[in-house]
Write a protein that holds these residues in place. Structure first.
Motif, mmCIF file in Angstrom:
data_model
loop_
_atom_site.group_PDB
_atom_site.id
_atom_site.type_symbol
_atom_site.label_atom_id
_atom_site.label_comp_id
_atom_site.label_asym_id
_atom_site.label_seq_id
_atom_site.Cartn_x
_atom_site.Cartn_y
_atom_site.Cartn_z
ATOM 1 N N VAL A 119 1.616 -0.215 -11.329
ATOM 2 C CA VAL A 119 0.884 -1.494 -11.324
ATOM 3 C C VAL A 119 -0.444 -1.301 -10.599
ATOM 4 O O VAL A 119 -0.567 -0.451 -9.724
ATOM 5 N N ASN A 120 -1.425 -2.109 -11.018
ATOM 6 C CA ASN A 120 -2.737 -2.027 -10.370
ATOM 7 C C ASN A 120 -2.761 -2.902 -9.129
ATOM 8 O O ASN A 120 -2.287 -4.032 -9.141
ATOM 9 N N LEU A 121 -3.295 -2.325 -8.085
ATOM 10 C CA LEU A 121 -3.367 -3.040 -6.809
ATOM 11 C C LEU A 121 -4.820 -3.460 -6.571
ATOM 12 O O LEU A 121 -5.732 -2.633 -6.652
ATOM 13 N N SER A 122 -5.030 -4.728 -6.287
ATOM 14 C CA SER A 122 -6.412 -5.164 -6.031
ATOM 15 C C SER A 122 -6.746 -4.987 -4.551
ATOM 16 O O SER A 122 -5.860 -4.844 -3.717
ATOM 17 N N ALA A 123 -8.016 -5.023 -4.276
ATOM 18 C CA ALA A 123 -8.473 -4.879 -2.884
ATOM 19 C C ALA A 123 -7.912 -6.000 -2.018
ATOM 20 O O ALA A 123 -7.557 -5.795 -0.865
ATOM 21 N N THR A 124 -7.834 -7.201 -2.590
ATOM 22 C CA THR A 124 -7.304 -8.335 -1.837
ATOM 23 C C THR A 124 -5.881 -8.039 -1.378
ATOM 24 O O THR A 124 -5.524 -8.285 -0.228
ATOM 25 N N GLN A 125 -5.077 -7.489 -2.286
ATOM 26 C CA GLN A 125 -3.694 -7.170 -1.921
ATOM 27 C C GLN A 125 -3.648 -6.114 -0.827
ATOM 28 O O GLN A 125 -2.851 -6.182 0.091
ATOM 29 N N LEU A 126 -4.547 -5.139 -0.956
ATOM 30 C CA LEU A 126 -4.548 -4.032 -0.004
ATOM 31 C C LEU A 126 -4.945 -4.510 1.397
ATOM 32 O O LEU A 126 -4.544 -3.931 2.394
ATOM 33 N N CYS A 127 -5.737 -5.556 1.446
ATOM 34 C CA CYS A 127 -6.185 -6.064 2.743
ATOM 35 C C CYS A 127 -5.124 -6.929 3.393
ATOM 36 O O CYS A 127 -5.212 -7.244 4.571
ATOM 37 N N ASP A 128 -4.165 -7.326 2.631
ATOM 38 C CA ASP A 128 -3.103 -8.179 3.156
ATOM 39 C C ASP A 128 -2.134 -7.322 3.969
ATOM 40 O O ASP A 128 -1.477 -6.427 3.441
ATOM 41 N N ARG A 129 -2.050 -7.606 5.268
ATOM 42 C CA ARG A 129 -1.240 -6.776 6.160
ATOM 43 C C ARG A 129 0.260 -6.824 5.817
ATOM 44 O O ARG A 129 1.001 -5.919 6.158
ATOM 45 N N HIS A 130 0.663 -7.903 5.205
ATOM 46 C CA HIS A 130 2.092 -8.052 4.918
ATOM 47 C C HIS A 130 2.465 -7.534 3.540
ATOM 48 O O HIS A 130 3.611 -7.621 3.121
ATOM 49 N N MET A 131 1.472 -7.005 2.840
ATOM 50 C CA MET A 131 1.681 -6.602 1.451
ATOM 51 C C MET A 131 2.778 -5.534 1.319
ATOM 52 O O MET A 131 3.688 -5.657 0.473
ATOM 53 N N ARG A 173 10.387 4.179 -7.848
ATOM 54 C CA ARG A 173 10.236 3.742 -9.241
ATOM 55 C C ARG A 173 8.908 3.003 -9.457
ATOM 56 O O ARG A 173 8.496 2.817 -10.596
ATOM 57 N N LEU A 174 8.282 2.613 -8.386
ATOM 58 C CA LEU A 174 7.023 1.864 -8.538
ATOM 59 C C LEU A 174 5.832 2.735 -8.129
ATOM 60 O O LEU A 174 5.826 3.361 -7.073
ATOM 61 N N GLU A 175 4.868 2.771 -9.023
ATOM 62 C CA GLU A 175 3.652 3.525 -8.748
ATOM 63 C C GLU A 175 2.533 2.503 -8.518
ATOM 64 O O GLU A 175 2.464 1.512 -9.230
ATOM 65 N N LEU A 176 1.684 2.791 -7.550
ATOM 66 C CA LEU A 176 0.592 1.859 -7.259
ATOM 67 C C LEU A 176 -0.734 2.510 -7.612
ATOM 68 O O LEU A 176 -1.018 3.628 -7.185
ATOM 69 N N GLU A 177 -1.547 1.781 -8.401
ATOM 70 C CA GLU A 177 -2.847 2.329 -8.781
ATOM 71 C C GLU A 177 -3.968 1.528 -8.102
ATOM 72 O O GLU A 177 -3.998 0.311 -8.198
ATOM 73 N N PHE A 186 6.789 4.811 -2.236
ATOM 74 C CA PHE A 186 5.988 4.461 -3.417
ATOM 75 C C PHE A 186 5.087 5.631 -3.797
ATOM 76 O O PHE A 186 4.668 6.404 -2.924
ATOM 77 N N THR A 187 4.791 5.740 -5.065
ATOM 78 C CA THR A 187 3.842 6.750 -5.516
ATOM 79 C C THR A 187 2.464 6.079 -5.584
ATOM 80 O O THR A 187 2.372 4.933 -6.022
ATOM 81 N N ILE A 188 1.438 6.824 -5.154
ATOM 82 C CA ILE A 188 0.101 6.204 -5.139
ATOM 83 C C ILE A 188 -0.876 7.019 -5.974
ATOM 84 O O ILE A 188 -0.959 8.246 -5.832
ATOM 85 N N ALA A 189 -1.605 6.317 -6.849
ATOM 86 C CA ALA A 189 -2.586 6.992 -7.696
ATOM 87 C C ALA A 189 -3.945 6.307 -7.573
ATOM 88 O O ALA A 189 -4.024 5.108 -7.336
ATOM 89 N N ILE A 190 -4.986 7.115 -7.701
ATOM 90 C CA ILE A 190 -6.339 6.557 -7.683
ATOM 91 C C ILE A 190 -6.810 6.387 -9.123
ATOM 92 O O ILE A 190 -6.845 7.352 -9.894
ATOM 93 N N ASP A 191 -7.170 5.169 -9.431
ATOM 94 C CA ASP A 191 -7.587 4.792 -10.781
ATOM 95 C C ASP A 191 -9.092 5.010 -10.947
ATOM 96 O O ASP A 191 -9.832 4.997 -9.971
#
Lengths: 738, 121
Positions: free
Chosen positions: A563-575, A592-596, A621-626
């Motif tokens: 799933v694509n992660l927005s900057a707003t989500q990334l700034c949320d400390r509780h995310m 099972r969840l990858e974050l882009e 979580f797996t993390i990818a740069i889009d």
């Protein structure tokens, strides 16, 4: 009787006792009190002791003669005003002259007409009272003048200084006005003259004249020359202002020229620097932004109305560039206002610098700047471009500003990339009054935002319609997130080595009830601008998890969803916590969840991002740069970030087969990723050639139309079920190589 | 014909300064003048005899001044001549002038005494 004025105390000085006796008798007769002395020395002593109001003084005295007595007394301030009448020989011209020279008030020739002496003394007393009154009033005037801080000059029609007074502030004027080299000497001489001017008469004996024009700039001298002539001719006061051309501190002077006596002008020069500075401060506060020092909204409005007048008068065009920084609010929200302010200052400087450069490029050799920059407030700036030559010119200037502002900047050892969206409205075609022009430039700016930010948009007539459309979309989107008009589609990623599909990317699709499908390129920016992106992200996460649960029940529990992660989500400390909870509540493993994340999202606030990402990474979580390769990633950050994969942006992939540059970039990205133990995914693969290239470059996975389009969940399920077949069947690599 | 030794208008001026109930001013002035002029006459005589120009200038000047005040016109004129001689250092003829001065001073004092004596006490 008692109303008669008090008669003076008179000292009679004569060595001849018949003279003393007769003078006493004569003066007592009119009511004077008399003392007498027979020689000069006792006369001086008696003066000190007795303070007479008038002295009758014989010229020929034993010892100190009358002239000496007189001049000695005149040097004593107490006797400056006391009338001294000298008794001289009848036709002794020389004595009479000497009497005046030594300071006598009057003379009486011997033999004395005793009957008239009393009257004579009365006249002398009256005269001296008048002149004493004059002198006192002149002293008062002088004290008054001395107290004035201004510099005063009396000049004649030719500008020659007849007299002058340098006020406390005036000396500064002279210091600046008269070049050190030209004349300290003159100052010195004039000051001496001032000191000596206890006696008014000295004023009229100034020998060599100093011109008021000496040492001042020629243009000012010309102006003053005219004003002096006008003041003399018309009798009207003249005003002018000037500032000292050099010196440590700029000085401002206000000059008034007041007609004085015939052919004379009083020039009053006042140092108004303090006042000017205060005015300037008030102006700065009223018209300039205190943070950036740029003109504020107020002065921008003034400039626009001025520009309209000018354009009307000269039949020219000008452009209003409305600049808004993309997602700047997030910086303030997440990093605090001090960081935000620092970045705004840098951007303001870049704007000014950029404008100067542009100005040079656009129009070298003009006196007046064609560009005005202002800060409207917050993260909004404006630029006015006067005398527009063509509509392309405004776009070119705006384009250069986009590039300048978007360069990476660092603050507190963090790197930031802030991009602007710029809207352009042109006078007169896009508006003929301030409000319309600014509103339309603003609207064009929003157009730039909607079409992806970090770009320039011209206002066009359809813009206002489009803006309404945007509002409508925003509203519909808000409802769609709630009502489920949204849908997730999935696009599989093919692992080239194993020819298996291990993961899919979740993509949001929106079918508007009235408009039909709306492109994500259109509604994702709207969601961000409207603050709906977090909500949308939550929805996507929930949907993806539900899908994972479904696939887990089938034999597809190896498939990961990205799933694509927005900057707003990334700034949320509780995310991170919420993500972990969401998966845990469904009994799903985090891996099972990858974050882009896009590159630009990462670069916004690196420290916070690293913290959040580390949490997610630790949780599995797996993390990818889009879209990798489009932003300004720094290699050192790449190493610090817990990244599993890089996704090469489609723009490099699309040209990989035709330009060597893009091939080189892809090759470099792949080598870089591998050296950091990251996987590489190529996005947007559309042709067999591209695939061959990527294979050759050792790319790990591909994603794109060539392999599979995004598809709804049930289609995707079918696709995955027959995955091994799907890989072998359409794999053109196998065909071409086999 | 001899001119009067005293100019009456000078005496009239002095009389005009007289305050009622006070010492007679004219008598007082005459008294001072007589005393002073005797003294000055001796100084002038000595200065002429010794050819002392400066002493002659000062003493003749004083006599000129006070003689003017009492209206002793001739004495005043002769004093002025002697004063000028003293100032210029031209002492020739001063002996003759001095002789004349002595005579004129006698006449003036005599006349002043009789005038003063005629005054109310």
């Amino acid at each position: 009787m008692s109303e008669r004025p008090k008669m003076p105390d008179v000292l009679v000085v004569d060595d001849d006792s018949t003279m003393r006796t007769l003078a006493r008798a004569a003066l007592e007769q009119i009511g004077c009190r008399i003392s007498d002395a027979a020689d000069g020395e006792s006369a001086l002593r008696m003066c000190r002791e007795w303070q007479p109001d008038l002295i009758l003084l014989d010229v020929e005295l034993p010892g100190i003669d009358g002239f000496k007595v007189c001049s000695t007394l005149r040097r004593n301030p107490d006797f400056v005003d006391v009338p001294i009448v000298m008794l001289t020989g009848r036709e002794d011209d020389r004595s009479i002259q000497s009497a005046y020279d030594s300071g006598a008030t009057d003379f009486i020739a011997k033999p004395v007409n005793w009957a008239l002496l009393g009257h004579r003394v009365r006249y002398v007393m009256r005269g001296s009272q008048v002149s004493r009154g004059l002198r006192e009033s002149e002293q008062k005037n002088r004290a008054f003048v001395q107290a004035i801080p201004d510099a005063l000059f009396v000049v004649n029609a030719d500008g020659e200084i007849v007299s002058r007074h340098l006020g406390s502030e005036g000396s500064r004027l002279m210091d600046d006005r008269i070049d050190d080299r030209t004349d300290r000497r003159i100052d010195h001489r004039l000051d001496n003259r001032l000191d000596n001017r206890i006696d008014n008469r000295i004023d009229n004996r100034i020998a060599d004249k100093q011109s008021i024009f000496d040492g001042i700039p020629k243009s000012l001298a010309n102006l003053w020359q005219r004003q002096i002539a006008i003041a003399i001719r018309t009798g009207l006061t003249q005003h002018s202002e000037h500032h000292s051309p050099k010196g440590k501190e700029e000085h401002y002077f206000e000059t008034r020229m007041v007609p004085y006596t015939k052919q004379r002008v009083l020039i009053i020069v006042r140092d108004v620097s303090e006042q000017k500075r205060a005015d300037a401060k008030i102006r700065r506060l009223a018209f300039f932004d205190s943070l950036t020092g740029l003109p504020n909204r107020q002065s921008f409005m003034v400039e626009v109305s001025r520009a309209i007048r000018r354009a009307k008068a000269h039949d020219t065009e000008f452009a209003v560039l409305y600049i808004d920084l993309d997602n700047f609010k997030r910086i303030n929200d997440s990093l605090g206002h001090s960081t935000g302010d620092a970045l705004l200052k840098t951007i303001a400087q870049r704007l000014e610098a950029g404008i100067r450069r542009n100005d040079l490029v656009a129009h070298s050799g003009r006196d007046e700047s064609r560009l005005n920059v202002a800060r409207l407030g917050g993260d909004e700036f404006t630029v006015l471009l006067h005398d527009l030559q063509s509509s392309e010119e405004a776009e070119a200037v705006a384009g250069r500003l986009v590039a300048t502002i978007g360069e990476p900047m660092s603050y507190n050892r963090q790197q930031f990339v802030i991009t602007p969206s710029i809207g352009i409205a042109t006078y007169p075609s896009d508006g003929q009054d301030i409000d319309t022009l600014v509103k339309n430039a603003d609207m064009a700016m929003h157009g730039a935002k909607t079409s992806g930010r970090n770009r320039v948009r011209n206002f066009s007539g359809t813009m206002s319609i489009r803006s309404l459309e945007r509002l409508d979309l925003e509203d519909s989107l808000r409802r769609a997130i709630k009502s489920g008009d949204l849908e997730l589609h999935y696009q599989p990623k093919l692992e080239l080595e194993t020819r298996r599909v291990n993961g899919v990317e979740a993509l949001v699709r929106w079918t508007h009830s009235a408009r039909g499908p709306v492109s994500p390129a259109k509604f994702i920016p709207i969601a961000e601008e409207a603050g709906l992106i977090a909500e949308l992200g939550e929805w996507v996460l929930g949907q993806a998890c539900d899908q994972l649960v479904e696939w887990k029940r089938g034999p597809l529990d190896h498939v990961r969803i990205a799933v694509n992660l927005s900057a707003t989500q990334l700034c949320d400390r509780h995310m991170a916590r919420r993500f972990i909870d969401t998966l845990a509540s469904r009994g799903l493993e985090n891996r099972r969840l990858e974050l882009e994340l896009t590159e630009s999202t990462l670069m916004r606030d690196v420290e916070d991002t690293i913290r959040t990402m580390s949490l997610l990474k630790e949780a599995g979580f797996t993390i990818a740069i889009d879209d990798f390769g489009t932003g300004y990633s720094s290699l050192s950050y790449l190493r610090k970030l817990p990244i599993d994969a890089l996704k090469i942006d489609r723009s490099f992939v699309s040209e990989i087969a035709s330009t060597s540059d893009d091939g080189t970039i892809c090759s470099a990205i792949i080598a870089l990723a591998h050296s950091l133990s990251m996987k590489v995914v190529a996005e947007g693969v559309e042709t067999a050639e591209q695939l061959q290239h990527l294979k050759f470059l050792d790319c790990d996975e591909i994603q794109g139309f060539y392999f599979a389009k995004p598809m709804p969940a049930d289609e995707m399920t079918v696709f995955l079920r027959r995955n091994p077949m799907a890989v072998t069947e359409p794999d053109p690599v196998a065909e071409s190589t086999g | 014909m001899t001119t009067p030794a005293i100019d009456d208008s000078a005496l009239d001026q002095i009389r005009s300064l007289q305050k009622p109930g006070r010492e007679n001013l004219l008598q007082k002035i005459v008294g001072i003048y007589v005393e002073q002029s005797n003294c000055l006459r001796e100084r002038i005589g000595e200065a002429v005899a010794k050819a002392d120009a400066r002493e002659l200038l000062e003493s003749a000047h004083s006599l000129k001044s006070s003689s003017g005040n009492v209206g002793a016109v001739r004495v005043s004129t002769l004093s002025q001549k002697l004063e000028a001689a003293g100032r210029d250092g031209q002492l020739d003829g001063t002996a003759a002038l001095f002789e004349e001065l002595v005579i004129e001073l006698e006449r003036a004092i005599c006349e002043l005494r009789s005038v003063a004596g005629a005054e109310a006490p």
